[in-house]
Design a protein around this motif. Structure first.
Motif, PDB file in Angstrom:
ATOM      1  N   MET A  61      34.714 -21.049  53.864  1.00 11.23           N
ATOM      2  CA  MET A  61      35.176 -22.034  52.901  1.00 11.23           C
ATOM      3  C   MET A  61      36.611 -22.441  53.216  1.00 11.23           C
ATOM      4  O   MET A  61      36.957 -23.624  53.167  1.00 11.23           O
ATOM      5  N   LYS A  62      37.439 -21.470  53.575  1.00 15.70           N
ATOM      6  CA  LYS A  62      38.832 -21.753  53.898  1.00 15.70           C
ATOM      7  C   LYS A  62      38.917 -22.701  55.086  1.00 15.70           C
ATOM      8  O   LYS A  62      39.682 -23.656  55.082  1.00 15.70           O
ATOM      9  N   ALA A  63      38.120 -22.420  56.097  1.00 15.29           N
ATOM     10  CA  ALA A  63      38.118 -23.271  57.290  1.00 15.29           C
ATOM     11  C   ALA A  63      37.632 -24.669  56.940  1.00 15.29           C
ATOM     12  O   ALA A  63      38.174 -25.670  57.424  1.00 15.29           O
ATOM     13  N   TRP A  64      36.645 -24.760  56.072  1.00 14.78           N
ATOM     14  CA  TRP A  64      36.114 -26.058  55.630  1.00 14.78           C
ATOM     15  C   TRP A  64      37.169 -26.827  54.846  1.00 14.78           C
ATOM     16  O   TRP A  64      37.304 -28.041  54.989  1.00 14.78           O
ATOM     17  N   PHE A  65      37.951 -26.140  54.010  1.00 18.61           N
ATOM     18  CA  PHE A  65      39.041 -26.793  53.264  1.00 18.61           C
ATOM     19  C   PHE A  65      39.910 -27.579  54.248  1.00 18.61           C
ATOM     20  O   PHE A  65      40.189 -28.762  54.058  1.00 18.61           O
ATOM     21  N   ASP A  66      40.348 -26.889  55.323  1.00 22.35           N
ATOM     22  CA  ASP A  66      41.260 -27.515  56.283  1.00 22.35           C
ATOM     23  C   ASP A  66      40.608 -28.706  56.975  1.00 22.35           C
ATOM     24  O   ASP A  66      41.219 -29.769  57.111  1.00 22.35           O
ATOM     25  N   ARG A  67      39.378 -28.504  57.399  1.00 21.01           N
ATOM     26  CA  ARG A  67      38.640 -29.559  58.095  1.00 21.01           C
ATOM     27  C   ARG A  67      38.446 -30.775  57.191  1.00 21.01           C
ATOM     28  O   ARG A  67      38.637 -31.914  57.602  1.00 21.01           O
ATOM     29  N   PHE A  68      38.071 -30.517  55.953  1.00 15.47           N
ATOM     30  CA  PHE A  68      37.784 -31.584  54.988  1.00 15.47           C
ATOM     31  C   PHE A  68      39.031 -32.410  54.698  1.00 15.47           C
ATOM     32  O   PHE A  68      39.001 -33.649  54.723  1.00 15.47           O
ATOM     33  N   LEU A  69      40.150 -31.713  54.464  1.00 17.26           N
ATOM     34  CA  LEU A  69      41.378 -32.421  54.106  1.00 17.26           C
ATOM     35  C   LEU A  69      41.972 -33.174  55.289  1.00 17.26           C
ATOM     36  O   LEU A  69      42.831 -34.037  55.109  1.00 17.26           O
ATOM     37  N   ALA A  70      41.508 -32.846  56.501  1.00 17.63           N
ATOM     38  CA  ALA A  70      42.017 -33.528  57.690  1.00 17.63           C
ATOM     39  C   ALA A  70      41.322 -34.866  57.924  1.00 17.63           C
ATOM     40  O   ALA A  70      41.793 -35.693  58.697  1.00 17.63           O
TER      41      ALA A  70
END
Lengths: 213, 237
Positions: free
Chosen positions: A175-184
């Motif tokens: 989920m943490k990794a997805w947060f970064d990817r999504f906000l990018a």
């Protein structure tokens, strides 16, 4: 309303489709005549008004946008089973995760530690839908990313305001990794409410809620 | 009829299971029905196919599980679009309106029934009844708007929203009997009262409607059990 995660979903969907829209901010303490006319049943935002026709409920609006501008960027999965899965997880996130997160915001100390743990269990279940994928939608942002995406911007903020640690590399790495990817993603970044303004609003709200608890 | 490779895990008294059965019935789809025990342990199949909620209904289609009654109905409509009538409207706006009312029904009607059934005090129950009339009046307006003067929410034929509300129809009859009043009163909500009669008269509905007398018995039994539990708690205080 500028600080509403539900309204953001609609903006993300419209922007991904490249559809132009007029944004009208509502003061929820003093709802406009238009809002009450367009959504007399629940009186809530967001409401999308398409050619004078109102659509309410953010998850429903997102599906409407996908079906109406069907030749644009695809939001829902093509396969009916995948669609059912996306809707299932959206419902889970709305019904269970949202309910599990709110208590973190209004508690402190030991009580908060307990609800943080419960919220993490909930998010871990949701996280299973991310396994082996860049986004919930697969290689690209899709419906479920849009519905759950507000977590990426709001949760770190809520953590800061409440002094809690929820989505960490140890507990929720996917989920943490997805947060970064999504906000990018450019389209997503472009519609986020100002972080400082949101932080100030939520700090004030937490103080109010914790003191009256 | 052909083998659609469909299984439905259900429980005879559940309005959500009834929705799934109504959808399958109106679409004319054959399936294997597997009953879960109400008060018993959950079956291994249920645990495996709905690990998140462990609730019925679960539709199993060629070994893939679909959960949540409204999601099941939409799935059936999409996968078996060539079989039987279409349940969701064709137009995106009409679909959004139908989904809105479906969400409203799940949000308001279900919790109201719970309030009326499980309400601790007569005041709670009375509050439940008052709110349920308010909800019925709102649904009357929804029916007027969606039906555009025709027989069902879906127009000339039963559609998604008829099925979503239709799942609750057995409970409505049960509450009518137990409360000796009408949830969809013909005086206050004439369209809804007429819809109820019409919907229940359809063969596809009758084919899957649970036995209302059994539901009344079940309700009484649950009430007695809850009353006994409440009495035990107050005695031990």
């Amino acid at each position: 309303m500028w600080a509403s995660p539900m309204a953001i979903r609609v903006e993300w969907a419209l922007r991904l489709k490249g559809v132009e829209y007029e944004y009208v901010d509502e003061d929820l303490g003093n709802k406009s005549e238009a809002l009450l006319r367009y959504n007399p049943v629940t009186k809530k935002i967001p409401v999308l008004v398409d050619d004078g026709k109102p659509i309410a409920e953010s998850t429903i609006i997102v599906e409407y946008i996908d079906e109406t501008w069907k030749d644009g960027y695809p939001l829902m999965p093509a396969d009916p089973y995948e669609r059912a899965q996306a809707r299932f997880w959206a419902r889970f996130a709305e019904d269970k995760c949202n309910a599990a997160l709110y208590p973190i915001f209004v508690t402190t100390g030991e009580a908060q530690r307990k609800v943080v743990h419960e919220a993490q269990q909930c998010l871990k279940t949701l996280e299973t839908a991310l396994k082996g994928k860049k986004f919930f939608g697969g290689d690209n942002v899709g419906y479920l990313d849009i519905i759950v995406g507000w977590f990426a911007h709001w949760l770190p903020l809520i953590e800061e305001v409440s002094g809690a640690s929820v989505v960490t590399d140890e507990e929720l790495p996917l989920m943490k990794a997805w947060f970064d990817r999504f906000l990018a993603v450019d389209v997503i970044k472009a519609a986020l409410p100002d972080r400082d303004r949101l932080l100030a609003l939520n700090k004030a709200r937490r103080e109010q809620l914790v003191s009256s608890a | 009829m052909g083998d659609h490779e469909l299984k439905l895990l259900g429980m005879w008294a559940s309005p959500f299971v009834l929705r799934a059965r109504l959808a399958l019935s109106f679409k004319g789809l054959s399936y294997e029905y597997i009953e879960e025990e109400i008060f018993g342990n959950k079956s291994a199949l249920l645990d495996k196919s709905n690990p998140v909620h462990k609730k019925v209904p679960v539709l199993i289609h060629k070994d893939k599980s679909i959960c949540e009654s409204q999601i099941i109905v939409e799935y059936i409509d999409e996968v078996f679009s060539g079989t039987g009538p279409s349940l969701l409207p064709v137009d995106p706006y009409d679909r959004a309106v139908a989904r809105f009312w479906a969400a409203y029904i799940d949000d308001k009607l279900f919790s109201l029934f719970m309030m009326m059934i499980k309400g601790k005090t007569t005041e709670d129950k009375a509050k439940g009844r008052r709110h349920s009339f308010a909800v019925a009046e709102t649904l009357e307006g929804a029916l007027k708007g969606c039906s555009k003067g025709k027989s069902f929410f879906g127009g000339d034929n039963v559609g998604f929203l008829d099925i979503v509300l239709g799942g609750f129809v057995a409970w409505v009859h049960t509450r009518d009997i137990l409360s000796r009043s009408k949830q969809f009163d013909a005086g206050k909500t004439p369209l809804l009262a007429a819809w109820l009669e019409r919907f229940c008269a359809l063969d596809a509905t009758k084919a899957v409607m649970p036995d209302v007398e059994k539901l009344v018995e079940l309700s009484k039994m649950r009430q007695a059990r809850d009353d006994a539990a409440a009495a035990a708690v107050s005695q031990s205080n």
